[in-house]
Design an enzyme around this catalytic site. Sequence first.
Site, PDB file in Angstrom:
ATOM      1  N   LYS A 131       8.402  -1.515  -2.107  1.00 39.49           N
ATOM      2  CA  LYS A 131       7.679  -0.793  -1.061  1.00 39.49           C
ATOM      3  C   LYS A 131       8.648  -0.307   0.021  1.00 39.49           C
ATOM      4  CE  LYS A 131       5.026   0.813   1.873  1.00 39.49           C
ATOM      5  NZ  LYS A 131       3.745   1.252   2.208  1.00 39.49           N
ATOM      6  N   GLU A 188       0.843  -1.190   0.000  1.00 39.34           N
ATOM      7  CA  GLU A 188       0.000   0.000   0.000  1.00 39.34           C
ATOM      8  C   GLU A 188       0.881   1.243   0.000  1.00 39.34           C
ATOM      9  OE1 GLU A 188      -3.418   0.095  -0.350  1.00 39.34           O
ATOM     10  OE2 GLU A 188      -2.472   1.986  -0.856  1.00 39.34           O
ATOM     11  N   CYS A 198       5.793   3.997   9.283  1.00 39.17           N
ATOM     12  CA  CYS A 198       6.527   3.301   8.224  1.00 39.17           C
ATOM     13  C   CYS A 198       7.993   3.695   8.064  1.00 39.17           C
ATOM     14  CB  CYS A 198       5.821   3.502   6.900  1.00 39.17           C
ATOM     15  SG  CYS A 198       4.319   2.522   6.791  1.00 39.17           S
TER      16      CYS A 198
HETATM   17  C1  UDX Z   1       0.310  -1.978   9.342  1.00 40.06           C
HETATM   18  C2  UDX Z   1       1.845  -1.961   9.261  1.00 40.06           C
HETATM   19  O1  UDX Z   1       2.341  -1.092  10.246  1.00 40.06           O
HETATM   20  C3  UDX Z   1       2.344  -1.530   7.913  1.00 40.06           C
HETATM   21  O2  UDX Z   1       3.709  -1.851   7.797  1.00 40.06           O
HETATM   22  C4  UDX Z   1       1.665  -2.254   6.836  1.00 40.06           C
HETATM   23  O3  UDX Z   1       2.032  -1.708   5.601  1.00 40.06           O
HETATM   24  C5  UDX Z   1       0.166  -2.307   7.002  1.00 40.06           C
HETATM   25  O4  UDX Z   1      -0.204  -2.728   8.308  1.00 40.06           O
HETATM   26  P1  UDX Z   1      -1.440  -0.145  10.003  1.00 40.06           P
HETATM   27  O5  UDX Z   1      -2.671  -0.599   9.307  1.00 40.06           O
HETATM   28  O6  UDX Z   1      -1.206   1.306  10.087  1.00 40.06           O
HETATM   29  O7  UDX Z   1      -0.141  -0.648   9.291  1.00 40.06           O
HETATM   30  O8  UDX Z   1      -1.343  -0.887  11.435  1.00 40.06           O
HETATM   31  P2  UDX Z   1      -2.377  -0.950  12.596  1.00 40.06           P
HETATM   32  O9  UDX Z   1      -3.227   0.263  12.597  1.00 40.06           O
HETATM   33  O10 UDX Z   1      -1.620  -1.347  13.817  1.00 40.06           O
HETATM   34  O11 UDX Z   1      -3.338  -2.172  12.186  1.00 40.06           O
HETATM   35  C6  UDX Z   1      -3.033  -3.517  12.256  1.00 40.06           C
HETATM   36  C7  UDX Z   1      -4.230  -4.277  12.847  1.00 40.06           C
HETATM   37  O12 UDX Z   1      -4.017  -5.680  12.739  1.00 40.06           O
HETATM   38  C8  UDX Z   1      -4.492  -3.992  14.324  1.00 40.06           C
HETATM   39  O13 UDX Z   1      -5.790  -3.507  14.495  1.00 40.06           O
HETATM   40  C9  UDX Z   1      -4.322  -5.374  14.996  1.00 40.06           C
HETATM   41  O14 UDX Z   1      -5.211  -5.579  16.072  1.00 40.06           O
HETATM   42  C10 UDX Z   1      -4.599  -6.314  13.854  1.00 40.06           C
HETATM   43  N1  UDX Z   1      -4.026  -7.649  14.008  1.00 40.06           N
HETATM   44  C11 UDX Z   1      -2.727  -7.827  14.291  1.00 40.06           C
HETATM   45  C12 UDX Z   1      -4.842  -8.769  13.820  1.00 40.06           C
HETATM   46  O15 UDX Z   1      -6.037  -8.646  13.583  1.00 40.06           O
HETATM   47  N2  UDX Z   1      -4.293 -10.022  13.903  1.00 40.06           N
HETATM   48  C13 UDX Z   1      -2.993 -10.218  14.195  1.00 40.06           C
HETATM   49  O16 UDX Z   1      -2.544 -11.386  14.268  1.00 40.06           O
HETATM   50  C14 UDX Z   1      -2.179  -9.078  14.396  1.00 40.06           C
HETATM   51  C1  UDX Z   2       4.411   7.127   4.061  1.00 38.80           C
HETATM   52  C2  UDX Z   2       4.511   7.100   2.515  1.00 38.80           C
HETATM   53  O1  UDX Z   2       4.402   8.419   1.983  1.00 38.80           O
HETATM   54  C3  UDX Z   2       3.450   6.213   1.947  1.00 38.80           C
HETATM   55  O2  UDX Z   2       3.568   6.131   0.548  1.00 38.80           O
HETATM   56  C4  UDX Z   2       3.616   4.860   2.568  1.00 38.80           C
HETATM   57  O3  UDX Z   2       2.691   3.948   2.081  1.00 38.80           O
HETATM   58  C5  UDX Z   2       3.540   4.926   4.082  1.00 38.80           C
HETATM   59  O4  UDX Z   2       4.514   5.830   4.570  1.00 38.80           O
HETATM   60  P1  UDX Z   2       2.859   8.367   5.842  1.00 38.80           P
HETATM   61  O5  UDX Z   2       3.741   7.761   6.873  1.00 38.80           O
HETATM   62  O6  UDX Z   2       1.391   8.285   6.028  1.00 38.80           O
HETATM   63  O7  UDX Z   2       3.178   7.725   4.424  1.00 38.80           O
HETATM   64  O8  UDX Z   2       3.206   9.932   5.761  1.00 38.80           O
HETATM   65  P2  UDX Z   2       4.119  10.905   4.851  1.00 38.80           P
HETATM   66  O9  UDX Z   2       3.232  11.931   4.290  1.00 38.80           O
HETATM   67  O10 UDX Z   2       4.979  10.175   3.899  1.00 38.80           O
HETATM   68  O11 UDX Z   2       5.004  11.627   5.972  1.00 38.80           O
HETATM   69  C6  UDX Z   2       5.949  10.936   6.776  1.00 38.80           C
HETATM   70  C7  UDX Z   2       6.635  11.886   7.724  1.00 38.80           C
HETATM   71  O12 UDX Z   2       7.539  12.749   7.040  1.00 38.80           O
HETATM   72  C8  UDX Z   2       5.678  12.801   8.480  1.00 38.80           C
HETATM   73  O13 UDX Z   2       6.086  12.912   9.836  1.00 38.80           O
HETATM   74  C9  UDX Z   2       5.807  14.110   7.750  1.00 38.80           C
HETATM   75  O14 UDX Z   2       5.457  15.194   8.553  1.00 38.80           O
HETATM   76  C10 UDX Z   2       7.272  14.099   7.374  1.00 38.80           C
HETATM   77  N1  UDX Z   2       7.583  14.954   6.206  1.00 38.80           N
HETATM   78  C11 UDX Z   2       7.044  14.664   4.984  1.00 38.80           C
HETATM   79  C12 UDX Z   2       8.434  16.039   6.345  1.00 38.80           C
HETATM   80  O15 UDX Z   2       8.917  16.306   7.452  1.00 38.80           O
HETATM   81  N2  UDX Z   2       8.714  16.809   5.256  1.00 38.80           N
HETATM   82  C13 UDX Z   2       8.207  16.547   4.018  1.00 38.80           C
HETATM   83  O16 UDX Z   2       8.514  17.277   3.080  1.00 38.80           O
HETATM   84  C14 UDX Z   2       7.332  15.442   3.887  1.00 38.80           C
END
Ligand code: UDX
Ligand code: UDX
Length: 466
Positions: free
Chosen positions: A222, A163, A278
């Site tokens: 990714k 994603e 991430c």
């Molecule tokens: C996560 C990862 O951080 C990221 O690297 C990946 O790309 C997508 O999944 P995110 O969706 O932001 O990102 O994480 P989070 O909000 O923590 O959601 C994961 C969910 O999975 C939680 O709600 C957790 O309860 C659930 N989970 C985890 C299950 O249902 N089963 C499991 O065995 C482990």
């Molecule tokens: C990132 C990637 O952009 C996305 O493609 C991937 O799937 C998940 O990780 P995200 O973590 O949601 O997404 O946020 P992003 O907008 O990329 O920002 C990451 C961090 O960098 C934030 O703390 C943001 O404030 C900071 N940032 C970003 C800066 O400090 N300066 C910039 O110019 C851009």
Amino acid sequence: MTKIKKICCIGAGYVGGPTMSVIAKKCPEIQVTVVDLNEARIAAWNDEDVNNIPIYEPGLSDVVAEARGRNLFFSTDVEKAIDEADMVFISVNTPTKTYGAGKGQAADLKWIELCARQIAQVAKSDKIIVEKSTLPVRTAEALKDILNNTGNGVKFQILSNPEFLAEGTAMEDLDAPDRVLIGGDSTPEGQEAVQALVDVYANWVPRERILTTNVWSSELSKLTANAFLAQRVSSINSLSELCERTEADITEVARAIGTDSRIGPKFLKASVGFGGSCFQKDILNLVYIARSYGLQEVADYWEQVIIMNDHQKRRFANKIIQTSYNTVNGKKITFLGWAFKKDTNDTRESAAIYVADHLLNEQAQVAVYDPKVGENQVYGDLNYLRTRDAEENKAGTTVYTDPYEACKGAHAIAVLTEWDEFKDYDWQRIYDNMLKPANVFDGRNLLDSKKLRAIGFNVKTIGSSL
Ligand code: UDX
Ligand code: UDX
């Protein structure tokens, strides 16, 4: 040809929730069920009032309101959803390991393995398994191993479909992605599985934006896309420090660099440091993988991106301390913003946590206001660091629900998140109610510093010597 009728997604988080909501919206003929072990989270997704869903993301609650109960379901019955699905997305978290080999760098894949074992146990019909979580290259190998050794004759295809959505703009990113990446095996069965997923996205994404690769390229792309983005932020942040010493201005420098079309303007905003679930995790993971292949220089090169980011957060905290006559002991320092960026309630790895931790070490009284983050989250984030016990964190930190109360009597105000509303505050009122000299540390170069200086504030920005 396989036509997908039922999708199950394991993990109702920041990735799984929005992604599945958009698939359900765009593909009304597909039934999408999102499952999660966390019962409270699923209950919140099912809350009658869609404003109470657990994730704040502009536009998300409208889509949930439209599709939920029609072809979008949230459930804790993981086994039933897996059993019924033709395609299972794995979207669970893969945090950095906090123990054992690879501690502090490698991704902890225990949840991924758990999912694979559960699928292997439950499945009675052939399924396509899709890795949605960001994973180290070659994770699909392990999944395959577990799934193909069940002995019950069920066949699995494993795809990688990382994603690329960014939080805060997830719905736009999902609606009109730059590209969708799908990796699969080159065997006929693998290619058929790839096509099945291509057909799902083709409901709304132009075909030329759907890239297909082998599984390993997809997994590695990714991880490295995030590394490249984070590297740009660390690069511009490294120059921000040089600007502060040389009377150059980082905003001007960034504009000059960004207008070179070969470089481009995005991800050149100097800040207090990048955060989010991430960037740090994925780079640490890349460093770990490079090291495990014996590629020392490659590992060191990427590790420097993290070192620079840690430096930027520490530097910001130190600037607050130095400007406060080298002591913040007992002083109220107000944080505007706690989330890792605007338009999200996600705080994972937010720079604010580390800046607060540093100031708490110096015995400051930290006051926090964030429009979407509440008290429990702030304390939880600080306690997670294990720098001091929960009582001390509570004694040193106060979370407010009103920004003017948060700023009242403050020695300094620090902007940690670029929420738009901060720009529109009544800054004269804030000035009148705080201690003088009224210091503002703008960690996002968000505020109109000219206007604030005219009121009487002493404003410090990132990357300018003023
Ligand atoms: C996560 C990862 O951080 C990221 O690297 C990946 O790309 C997508 O999944 P995110 O969706 O932001 O990102 O994480 P989070 O909000 O923590 O959601 C994961 C969910 O999975 C939680 O709600 C957790 O309860 C659930 N989970 C985890 C299950 O249902 N089963 C499991 O065995 C482990
Ligand atoms: C990132 C990637 O952009 C996305 O493609 C991937 O799937 C998940 O990780 P995200 O973590 O949601 O997404 O946020 P992003 O907008 O990329 O920002 C990451 C961090 O960098 C934030 O703390 C943001 O404030 C900071 N940032 C970003 C800066 O400090 N300066 C910039 O110019 C851009």
